[in-house]
Design a protein around this motif. Structure first.
Motif, PDB file in Angstrom:
ATOM      1  N   GLU A   1       0.841  -1.212   0.000  1.00 26.66           N
ATOM      2  CA  GLU A   1       0.000   0.000   0.000  1.00 26.66           C
ATOM      3  C   GLU A   1       0.867   1.250   0.000  1.00 26.66           C
ATOM      4  O   GLU A   1       0.573   2.224  -0.653  1.00 26.66           O
ATOM      5  N   VAL A   2       1.994   1.192   0.747  1.00 25.67           N
ATOM      6  CA  VAL A   2       2.872   2.345   0.835  1.00 25.67           C
ATOM      7  C   VAL A   2       3.479   2.659  -0.528  1.00 25.67           C
ATOM      8  O   VAL A   2       3.557   3.793  -0.953  1.00 25.67           O
ATOM      9  N   GLU A   3       3.911   1.623  -1.266  1.00 26.31           N
ATOM     10  CA  GLU A   3       4.510   1.845  -2.581  1.00 26.31           C
ATOM     11  C   GLU A   3       3.492   2.467  -3.541  1.00 26.31           C
ATOM     12  O   GLU A   3       3.821   3.348  -4.309  1.00 26.31           O
ATOM     13  N   ILE A   4       2.268   1.984  -3.478  1.00 21.66           N
ATOM     14  CA  ILE A   4       1.245   2.500  -4.389  1.00 21.66           C
ATOM     15  C   ILE A   4       0.935   3.956  -4.070  1.00 21.66           C
ATOM     16  O   ILE A   4       0.774   4.774  -4.954  1.00 21.66           O
ATOM     17  N   LYS A   5       0.943   4.302  -2.805  1.00 19.13           N
ATOM     18  CA  LYS A   5       0.532   5.649  -2.433  1.00 19.13           C
ATOM     19  C   LYS A   5       1.652   6.676  -2.585  1.00 19.13           C
ATOM     20  O   LYS A   5       1.375   7.834  -2.801  1.00 19.13           O
ATOM     21  N   HIS A   6       2.894   6.244  -2.444  1.00 16.00           N
ATOM     22  CA  HIS A   6       3.949   7.231  -2.337  1.00 16.00           C
ATOM     23  C   HIS A   6       5.049   7.133  -3.381  1.00 16.00           C
ATOM     24  O   HIS A   6       5.908   7.987  -3.407  1.00 16.00           O
ATOM     25  N   GLN A   7       5.064   6.107  -4.216  1.00 11.45           N
ATOM     26  CA  GLN A   7       6.130   5.993  -5.196  1.00 11.45           C
ATOM     27  C   GLN A   7       5.552   5.731  -6.579  1.00 11.45           C
ATOM     28  O   GLN A   7       4.929   4.702  -6.818  1.00 11.45           O
ATOM     29  N   LEU A   8       5.770   6.679  -7.458  1.00 11.18           N
ATOM     30  CA  LEU A   8       5.296   6.553  -8.828  1.00 11.18           C
ATOM     31  C   LEU A   8       6.516   6.470  -9.735  1.00 11.18           C
ATOM     32  O   LEU A   8       7.314   7.395  -9.798  1.00 11.18           O
ATOM     33  N   PRO A   9       6.696   5.351 -10.440  1.00  7.49           N
ATOM     34  CA  PRO A   9       7.937   5.162 -11.196  1.00  7.49           C
ATOM     35  C   PRO A   9       7.901   5.819 -12.580  1.00  7.49           C
ATOM     36  O   PRO A   9       6.885   5.799 -13.270  1.00  7.49           O
ATOM     37  N   TYR A  10       9.043   6.384 -12.952  1.00  7.24           N
ATOM     38  CA  TYR A  10       9.223   6.992 -14.267  1.00  7.24           C
ATOM     39  C   TYR A  10      10.529   6.493 -14.877  1.00  7.24           C
ATOM     40  O   TYR A  10      11.493   6.215 -14.163  1.00  7.24           O
ATOM     41  N   ALA A  11      10.544   6.385 -16.206  1.00  2.00           N
ATOM     42  CA  ALA A  11      11.756   6.032 -16.937  1.00  2.00           C
ATOM     43  C   ALA A  11      12.203   7.247 -17.740  1.00  2.00           C
ATOM     44  O   ALA A  11      11.392   7.895 -18.397  1.00  2.00           O
ATOM     45  N   ILE A  12      13.485   7.540 -17.653  1.00  2.00           N
ATOM     46  CA  ILE A  12      14.040   8.693 -18.357  1.00  2.00           C
ATOM     47  C   ILE A  12      15.118   8.205 -19.310  1.00  2.00           C
ATOM     48  O   ILE A  12      15.997   7.424 -18.934  1.00  2.00           O
ATOM     49  N   LYS A  13      15.042   8.662 -20.552  1.00  2.00           N
ATOM     50  CA  LYS A  13      16.034   8.310 -21.574  1.00  2.00           C
ATOM     51  C   LYS A  13      16.591   9.602 -22.164  1.00  2.00           C
ATOM     52  O   LYS A  13      15.829  10.465 -22.593  1.00  2.00           O
ATOM     53  N   LEU A  14      17.908   9.690 -22.178  1.00  2.00           N
ATOM     54  CA  LEU A  14      18.575  10.868 -22.734  1.00  2.00           C
ATOM     55  C   LEU A  14      19.712  10.385 -23.623  1.00  2.00           C
ATOM     56  O   LEU A  14      20.620   9.699 -23.164  1.00  2.00           O
ATOM     57  N   TYR A  15      19.634  10.749 -24.891  1.00  2.00           N
ATOM     58  CA  TYR A  15      20.670  10.385 -25.851  1.00  2.00           C
ATOM     59  C   TYR A  15      21.337  11.666 -26.343  1.00  2.00           C
ATOM     60  O   TYR A  15      20.675  12.560 -26.868  1.00  2.00           O
ATOM     61  N   CYS A  16      22.661  11.735 -26.167  1.00  2.00           N
ATOM     62  CA  CYS A  16      23.437  12.879 -26.638  1.00  2.00           C
ATOM     63  C   CYS A  16      24.447  12.409 -27.679  1.00  2.00           C
ATOM     64  O   CYS A  16      24.972  11.295 -27.587  1.00  2.00           O
TER      65      CYS A  16
ATOM     66  N   ASP B   1      27.651  11.538 -29.616  1.00  2.00           N
ATOM     67  CA  ASP B   1      29.011  11.139 -29.218  1.00  2.00           C
ATOM     68  C   ASP B   1      29.131  10.854 -27.725  1.00  2.00           C
ATOM     69  O   ASP B   1      30.213  10.958 -27.152  1.00  2.00           O
ATOM     70  N   GLN B   2      28.034  10.494 -27.078  1.00  2.00           N
ATOM     71  CA  GLN B   2      28.061  10.150 -25.657  1.00  2.00           C
ATOM     72  C   GLN B   2      27.290   8.845 -25.450  1.00  2.00           C
ATOM     73  O   GLN B   2      26.472   8.445 -26.269  1.00  2.00           O
ATOM     74  N   GLU B   3      27.593   8.194 -24.327  1.00  2.00           N
ATOM     75  CA  GLU B   3      26.840   6.995 -23.969  1.00  2.00           C
ATOM     76  C   GLU B   3      25.395   7.368 -23.660  1.00  2.00           C
ATOM     77  O   GLU B   3      25.125   8.429 -23.103  1.00  2.00           O
ATOM     78  N   ALA B   4      24.482   6.487 -24.035  1.00  2.00           N
ATOM     79  CA  ALA B   4      23.066   6.734 -23.745  1.00  2.00           C
ATOM     80  C   ALA B   4      22.845   6.705 -22.233  1.00  2.00           C
ATOM     81  O   ALA B   4      23.423   5.895 -21.519  1.00  2.00           O
ATOM     82  N   LEU B   5      22.001   7.595 -21.767  1.00  2.00           N
ATOM     83  CA  LEU B   5      21.669   7.672 -20.341  1.00  2.00           C
ATOM     84  C   LEU B   5      20.222   7.221 -20.171  1.00  2.00           C
ATOM     85  O   LEU B   5      19.300   7.883 -20.636  1.00  2.00           O
ATOM     86  N   GLU B   6      20.043   6.065 -19.541  1.00  2.00           N
ATOM     87  CA  GLU B   6      18.712   5.532 -19.275  1.00  2.00           C
ATOM     88  C   GLU B   6      18.645   5.136 -17.805  1.00  2.00           C
ATOM     89  O   GLU B   6      19.501   4.402 -17.320  1.00  2.00           O
ATOM     90  N   PHE B   7      17.635   5.614 -17.097  1.00  2.00           N
ATOM     91  CA  PHE B   7      17.496   5.258 -15.697  1.00  2.00           C
ATOM     92  C   PHE B   7      16.042   5.404 -15.269  1.00  2.00           C
ATOM     93  O   PHE B   7      15.234   6.023 -15.964  1.00  2.00           O
ATOM     94  N   GLU B   8      15.736   4.801 -14.137  1.00  2.00           N
ATOM     95  CA  GLU B   8      14.389   4.857 -13.570  1.00  2.00           C
ATOM     96  C   GLU B   8      14.457   5.540 -12.211  1.00  2.00           C
ATOM     97  O   GLU B   8      15.432   5.423 -11.493  1.00  2.00           O
ATOM     98  N   LEU B   9      13.423   6.286 -11.901  1.00  2.00           N
ATOM     99  CA  LEU B   9      13.341   6.917 -10.592  1.00  2.00           C
ATOM    100  C   LEU B   9      11.887   7.002 -10.159  1.00  2.00           C
ATOM    101  O   LEU B   9      10.972   6.695 -10.929  1.00  2.00           O
ATOM    102  N   TYR B  10      11.668   7.397  -8.925  1.00  2.00           N
ATOM    103  CA  TYR B  10      10.327   7.428  -8.344  1.00  2.00           C
ATOM    104  C   TYR B  10       9.959   8.848  -7.948  1.00  2.00           C
ATOM    105  O   TYR B  10      10.763   9.564  -7.365  1.00  2.00           O
TER     106      TYR B  10
END
Length: 199
Positions: free
Chosen positions: A164-179, A181-190
């Motif tokens: 119940e705590v996870e549902i109420k207080h943590q909403l997950p998002y995925a972020i992708k950033l491609y630049c 000549d750089q390594e792709a940056l992909e990560f998840e956060l709440y």
């Protein structure tokens, strides 16, 4: 008439041999210590090099910035060309100190064509529509910037159930950033906020 012959001694005395052995032992211990120190230094450099290749400083900086904003978000809106957050993490434009003050934050990739630049706009007075934002440059040579909301089922194993705590207080998002000549940056956060409709 008796002749006296002078006694001629060849070799080293016992004291000289002991002194030589002690000096050699001290030198050997110093050399061994230097070699072992070089080995440890080499291991540390190798580990740091691997870490920097896996997660360069610019990626760590961007992850930390997104995490600060999402950790204190009260709402997240994903729009076509930007993402807007109502958050409680203001960054002072003068001393860069973080304060627990409500602000509106907008992440947007700006530019008519690729590559673009990713900026973070912070509106200190979110209730004032025409307030002048504080703008920070996050990344350059941006080819792609995507933010998507993940479903809880994507993060939960089949035999697990979100609490119940996870549902109420943590909403997950995925972020992708491609630049370029750089390594792709992909990560998840709440985002630490309540999901609408959760009981």
């Amino acid at each position: 008439m008796k002749r006296k012959f002078a006694y001629c001694q060849d070799g080293f005395t016992l004291i000289e041999l002991v002194a030589t052995v002690v000096i050699a032992a001290v030198l050997l211990a110093t050399v061994i210590q230097v070699i072992s120190s070089l080995g440890r230094t080499s291991q540390i450099i190798t580990q740091r090099t691997k870490q920097s290749l896996l997660d360069p400083p610019w990626q760590r900086r961007i992850k930390a910035q997104f995490k600060r904003d999402f950790d204190h978000a009260t709402s997240v809106d994903i729009l076509r060309d930007r993402i807007e957050l109502q958050t409680l993490c203001e960054i002072d434009p003068f001393d860069h100190e973080r304060r627990y003050i409500p602000v509106r934050v907008v992440y947007q990739a700006i530019g008519r064509s690729e590559p673009r630049i990713l900026v973070r706009r912070q509106y200190t007075h979110p209730q004032i529509q025409r307030s002048k934002p504080n703008v920070d440059l996050i990344a350059i040579d941006v080819v792609q910037f995507d933010v998507s909301r993940l479903e809880l089922e994507q993060l939960v194993q089949p035999d697990e159930q979100p609490s119940e705590v996870e549902i109420k207080h943590q909403l997950p998002y995925a972020i992708k950033l491609y630049c370029r000549d750089q390594e792709a940056l992909e990560f998840e956060l709440y985002a630490q906020m309540q999901i609408e409709g959760a009981s």
